[in-house]
Design an enzyme around this catalytic site. Structure first.
Site, mmCIF file in Angstrom:
data_model
loop_
_atom_site.group_PDB
_atom_site.id
_atom_site.type_symbol
_atom_site.label_atom_id
_atom_site.label_comp_id
_atom_site.label_asym_id
_atom_site.label_seq_id
_atom_site.Cartn_x
_atom_site.Cartn_y
_atom_site.Cartn_z
ATOM 1 N N SER A 94 0.708 -1.327 -0.092
ATOM 2 C CA SER A 94 -0.002 -0.050 -0.012
ATOM 3 C C SER A 94 0.945 1.340 0.149
ATOM 4 O O SER A 94 1.723 1.464 -0.987
ATOM 5 C CB SER A 94 -0.748 -0.095 1.317
ATOM 6 N N ASP A 165 -10.833 -4.782 -4.213
ATOM 7 C CA ASP A 165 -10.761 -3.604 -3.431
ATOM 8 C C ASP A 165 -11.623 -2.417 -3.840
ATOM 9 O O ASP A 165 -11.489 -1.622 -4.638
ATOM 10 C CB ASP A 165 -8.994 -3.208 -3.876
ATOM 11 N N HIS A 193 -8.143 -4.762 -0.480
ATOM 12 C CA HIS A 193 -7.038 -3.957 -0.076
ATOM 13 C C HIS A 193 -6.311 -4.277 1.088
ATOM 14 O O HIS A 193 -6.515 -3.661 2.049
ATOM 15 C CB HIS A 193 -7.318 -2.252 -0.046
#
Length: 221
Positions: A94, A165, A193
């Protein structure tokens, strides 16, 4: 290979180490992994405390709304690599992936020959979109766009993300398209995610992607 490992917003290195343990175990080999906490304290990700307990101190590398914070994170990471490196590869989740990708692009702009790139390969897990280093140098913030900026990440990469996601649905595909097509591997799972539970076919696919990326990196030295 020696990997630098960068977590995402709202977790920490200890959690990231636990989440990636099955992948690192299955990859095997002579690889080593160094996990580095961000310096920006932040609340934990929703649902994190239910799994890891309320005592966790959680971090980020930068505040995405604050240009000074982004610039400091890049300088801090460069300083860390200078002091504790070199590293052969980077694994980023991320925000950690976005930071690593931004630094890779900045390094390529500063050293266009890429005889000695900052990393030989990268693994991006639910990767965020990198910033334009040239815009940052002008005290501006702009996210890179493959339709405009092409494929500025030229080292081998593995790009892994979830098809469900809902938090950041476009960031990982966008990051992947910023990576040179002939040197990138993609694995798309059914999660969100997150770093999903690593087992079965998904774990095998991720191990294969990482191994292919490492092999490609070693072959072009």
């Amino acid at each position: 290979m020696r990997f630098l490992c960068l977590h995402g917003w709202g977790i920490n290195s200890e959690i990231f180490e636990a989440q990636t343990a099955p992948l690192r175990y299955q990859v095997g080999g002579e690889h080593t992994y160094e996990f580095v906490d961000g310096s920006f304290a932040c609340p934990p990700l929703p649902g994190l405390e239910a799994v890891y307990g309320p005592q966790q101190e959680c971090y980020a590398y930068f505040d995405p709304s604050n240009l000074t914070s982004i610039l400091k994170a890049l300088e801090d990471l460069k300083d860390y690599i200078g002091a504790d490196g070199p590293f052969d590869g980077v694994i980023g989740y991320s925000q950690g992936a976005a930071l690593a990708a931004t630094l890779l692009i900045q390094d390529k702009a500063d050293n266009p020959s890429q005889l000695h790139p900052l990393f030989k390969c990268a693994v991006f897990l639910s990767g965020g979109v990198p910033f334009d280093p040239a815009a940052l140098a002008r005290d501006e913030k702009r996210y890179l766009d493959p339709a405009v900026d092409g494929e500025p990440i030229t080292i081998p990469t593995a790009n892994i993300w979830g098809s469900n996601d809902v938090d950041f649905p476009d960031t990982s595909p966008r990051l992947s398209k910023l990576c040179t097509a002939e040197k990138r591997t993609e694995v798309v799972h059914v999660g969100g995610h997150e770093i999903p539970v690593l087992k079965g076919d998904l774990l095998a696919d991720m191990v294969r992607a990482l191994n292919e990326t490492v092999e490609l990196a070693l072959s072009v030295q």
